[in-house]
Design a protein around this motif. Structure first.
Motif, PDB file in Angstrom:
ATOM      1  N   ILE A 104       0.826  -1.208   0.000  1.00 49.85           N
ATOM      2  CA  ILE A 104       0.000   0.000   0.000  1.00 49.85           C
ATOM      3  C   ILE A 104       0.859   1.257   0.000  1.00 49.85           C
ATOM      4  O   ILE A 104       0.605   2.190  -0.763  1.00 49.85           O
ATOM      5  N   GLU A 105       1.898   1.279   0.827  1.00 45.51           N
ATOM      6  CA  GLU A 105       2.780   2.443   0.863  1.00 45.51           C
ATOM      7  C   GLU A 105       3.499   2.631  -0.471  1.00 45.51           C
ATOM      8  O   GLU A 105       3.651   3.763  -0.946  1.00 45.51           O
ATOM      9  N   ALA A 106       3.953   1.550  -1.083  1.00 40.71           N
ATOM     10  CA  ALA A 106       4.638   1.632  -2.381  1.00 40.71           C
ATOM     11  C   ALA A 106       3.683   2.171  -3.454  1.00 40.71           C
ATOM     12  O   ALA A 106       4.071   2.996  -4.286  1.00 40.71           O
ATOM     13  N   ALA A 107       2.436   1.717  -3.412  1.00 38.10           N
ATOM     14  CA  ALA A 107       1.447   2.204  -4.392  1.00 38.10           C
ATOM     15  C   ALA A 107       1.171   3.681  -4.175  1.00 38.10           C
ATOM     16  O   ALA A 107       1.016   4.441  -5.157  1.00 38.10           O
ATOM     17  N   ARG A 108       1.117   4.123  -2.949  1.00 41.85           N
ATOM     18  CA  ARG A 108       0.884   5.556  -2.671  1.00 41.85           C
ATOM     19  C   ARG A 108       2.075   6.403  -3.148  1.00 41.85           C
ATOM     20  O   ARG A 108       1.894   7.500  -3.626  1.00 41.85           O
ATOM     21  N   ASP A 109       3.283   5.886  -2.946  1.00 41.48           N
ATOM     22  CA  ASP A 109       4.475   6.620  -3.358  1.00 41.48           C
ATOM     23  C   ASP A 109       4.546   6.776  -4.885  1.00 41.48           C
ATOM     24  O   ASP A 109       5.081   7.767  -5.370  1.00 41.48           O
TER      25      ASP A 109
END
Length: 68
Positions: free
Chosen positions: A61-66
């Motif tokens: 999720i964090e990678a997708a947001r970044d």
């Protein structure tokens, strides 16, 4: 902020829900199940696996947001 620790709250507490004897008995009558299953506390291996899966999910999720 939590008044006791002055650290940011991590969210709501985690709960493990399970049916009591009466609810499980009713479910067995309705669903045609067998004997009553005994509730056991989750073991360390299960908790370790659950935390690892959640770590991966948070990372994705964090990678997708970044990338957005």
């Amino acid at each position: 902020m939590s008044a006791a620790s002055e650290e940011p709250d991590a969210g709501p507490p985690a709960y493990v829900w399970h049916l009591a004897a009466a609810g499980e008995r009713l479910l067995r009558i309705r669903e045609g199940g067998g004997r009553r299953r005994r509730y056991l506390e989750p073991g360390y291996a299960f908790l370790d696996h659950t935390l690892a899966v959640n770590d991966v999910a948070v990372g994705v999720i964090e990678a997708a947001r970044d990338r957005a």
